[in-house]
Design a protein around this motif. Sequence first.
Motif, short mmCIF file in Angstrom:
data_model
loop_
_atom_site.label_atom_id
_atom_site.label_comp_id
_atom_site.label_asym_id
_atom_site.label_seq_id
_atom_site.Cartn_x
_atom_site.Cartn_y
_atom_site.Cartn_z
N GLU A 91 0.86 -1.02 -0.02
CA GLU A 91 -0.24 -0.02 0.21
C GLU A 91 0.91 1.23 -0.02
O GLU A 91 1.89 1.40 0.69
CB GLU A 91 -0.95 0.05 1.15
CG GLU A 91 -1.70 -1.15 1.18
CD GLU A 91 -2.77 -1.22 0.44
OE1 GLU A 91 -3.70 -2.44 0.12
OE2 GLU A 91 -3.27 -0.23 -0.33
N SER A 92 0.33 2.01 -0.59
CA SER A 92 1.20 3.57 -0.48
C SER A 92 0.81 4.31 0.45
O SER A 92 -0.29 4.67 0.95
CB SER A 92 1.07 4.16 -1.80
OG SER A 92 -0.46 4.71 -1.92
N PRO A 93 1.51 4.70 1.76
CA PRO A 93 1.04 5.59 2.86
C PRO A 93 0.58 6.76 2.33
O PRO A 93 1.15 7.54 1.67
CB PRO A 93 2.33 5.33 3.35
CG PRO A 93 3.51 5.14 2.72
CD PRO A 93 2.82 4.58 1.72
N LEU A 94 -0.35 7.14 3.04
CA LEU A 94 -1.01 8.70 3.03
C LEU A 94 -0.28 9.56 3.87
O LEU A 94 -0.10 9.16 5.10
CB LEU A 94 -2.39 8.55 3.34
CG LEU A 94 -3.38 8.13 2.32
CD1 LEU A 94 -4.70 7.84 2.84
CD2 LEU A 94 -3.36 8.76 1.03
N PRO A 95 -0.03 10.76 3.48
CA PRO A 95 0.54 11.67 4.60
C PRO A 95 -0.61 11.99 5.48
O PRO A 95 -1.68 11.93 5.14
CB PRO A 95 0.66 13.03 3.56
CG PRO A 95 0.16 12.79 2.22
CD PRO A 95 -0.14 11.21 2.08
N ARG B 54 -5.65 0.19 7.16
CA ARG B 54 -6.87 0.26 7.64
C ARG B 54 -8.03 1.00 7.04
O ARG B 54 -9.24 0.47 6.96
CB ARG B 54 -6.77 0.63 9.38
CG ARG B 54 -5.82 -0.13 10.02
CD ARG B 54 -6.41 -1.54 10.45
NE ARG B 54 -5.64 -2.17 11.16
CZ ARG B 54 -4.50 -3.14 11.08
NH1 ARG B 54 -4.26 -3.39 9.57
NH2 ARG B 54 -3.84 -3.64 12.01
N GLU B 55 -7.62 2.18 6.41
CA GLU B 55 -8.61 2.95 5.90
C GLU B 55 -9.10 2.48 4.72
O GLU B 55 -10.52 2.61 4.33
CB GLU B 55 -8.08 4.41 5.56
CG GLU B 55 -8.03 5.14 7.03
CD GLU B 55 -7.23 6.52 6.54
OE1 GLU B 55 -6.57 6.73 5.41
OE2 GLU B 55 -7.03 7.39 7.38
N ASP B 56 -8.26 1.90 3.79
CA ASP B 56 -8.82 0.99 2.86
C ASP B 56 -9.76 -0.06 2.89
O ASP B 56 -10.54 -0.37 2.32
CB ASP B 56 -7.59 0.55 1.89
CG ASP B 56 -6.84 1.48 1.25
OD1 ASP B 56 -7.32 2.49 1.09
OD2 ASP B 56 -5.62 1.10 0.69
#
Length: 508
Positions: free
Chosen positions: A6-10, A142-144
């Motif tokens: 996953e690509s981390p969100l800022p 977790r948000e996904d």
Amino acid sequence: MAKTKESPLPPAAAPSPPSAAEETMPWLEEMPPKKIVAELDRYIVGQEAAKKAVAIAVRNRWRRAQAPEEIRDEIMPNNIIMIGPTGVGKTEIARRLARLAGAPFLKVEASKFTEVGYVGRDVESMVRELVDVSINMVRSEREDEVYPTAEQRAEERLLDLLLPPLPQPPSAAASSAAPGTTETPGQRPLFVVSSKGDVESKLPEAETEANERRRRTREKLRAQLKDGQLEERDVEIEVQQQSFPMLEMMQPPQGMEGPDINFGEMIQELIPKKKKRRTVHLHEARRILIDEELKKLVDMDDVVNEALDRVENHGVIFIDEIDKITGQRGQSTGPDVSREGVQRDLLPIVEGSTVQTRYGYVRTDHILFIAAGAFHIAKPSDLIPELQGRFPIRVELSSLTEADFVRIMTEPENALTKQYAALCASDGATLEFTADGVKEIARIAAKVNERMENIGARRLHTVLTTLLEDVLFELPDYPTKHIVFDGPAVRERLLRIVEDEDLRKYIL
């Protein structure tokens, strides 16, 4: 639990829905070494020894996790030093690993650190940054997982904004407040008693019809919402105010953070949260509401626990420019706070120690460290002996040849020729490099590297930028939309600069 890349969100970024087109990849550690090398080959030409060493070290993380528990803690990571001139792919290997890895990955520059007690960043900050990367990564995963639920909740809240709920009729409140008052028959609540003696309230017929009309209107609005017909409609929402400007001034200056005791955050927790009303377009309101719902649905305690575990058992720190903290041993006359001082501070971190972060304590025993340096002036043996022992595996990267330059411009998926072709396509033009044109660019780049400082593949950037400067400047009004660069065209454009020593020095 299946782990995916996953690509981390800022922290402040708005979440975006997970795309079905996104290719889910296994964790880098779960890939066999040959597959890791194959993934790196898509972007990096040559340097097989370095790719092989990195692939083995990364795969060993997975192997350690499968080992029996009684010996698992005894298996230490094999830290690596990559040695080679600038521009041969050391940093690019790190960048590609970071994109492939499902584990926390951080790249730092060794030259930014100073000894503890002096102005500058201390080496423990790299572990804190790695924890931040891991927190963002796990929170993003977790948000996904809960994104569809957050989207549904946000949609219901949007419908409430578009069709506010009816106010409670005052009759019930008035009758309970003043028992002696008279009521009209239409206001009196109705009750139905069943044969078993159960009492159920029954809404008046007029109210039932109103509720049915309201339900139909809400469903129509829902359909319009899904079709995107209401995106530009203005709605008023209540949002939480952002951080206070005065608290931003209380942050310590960069390089003097020390332990992560963030007084600004502590004060913000104590100050009551203020809310304000904003009028925004519906698509902006949807983004804000989804963000709020995600924060409610994601358990941050669980995120922190998972993130700290990933850092301790799967974290990778890439220390670039490690040769810049190498001094000539025995020749310094005073304290060398940005060289040997940093090496002494690195020792316990690389060997294994406990670092305090804002999320808790982190042990660095099983974090994999990969160091890289050009070592033009210094040698790896100039590092203090204790630090040399912490990096047992050394890999030498070879200098790039003219043939390598040809491969670099044609084989990788992000080759420079493909990048410039994409830029020209934006203006409706087609850019093409023939085989002899690519060979000529490679020959000139190799020749300039020989005559001047050898900066490796980075020389291709300067040569191609000079070659295409006029084309990119005049492209919108260029007479032909099909531009071809063959060998003679490349020589004609670059001959004067390559032959003139002064021009070559300043342009290439």
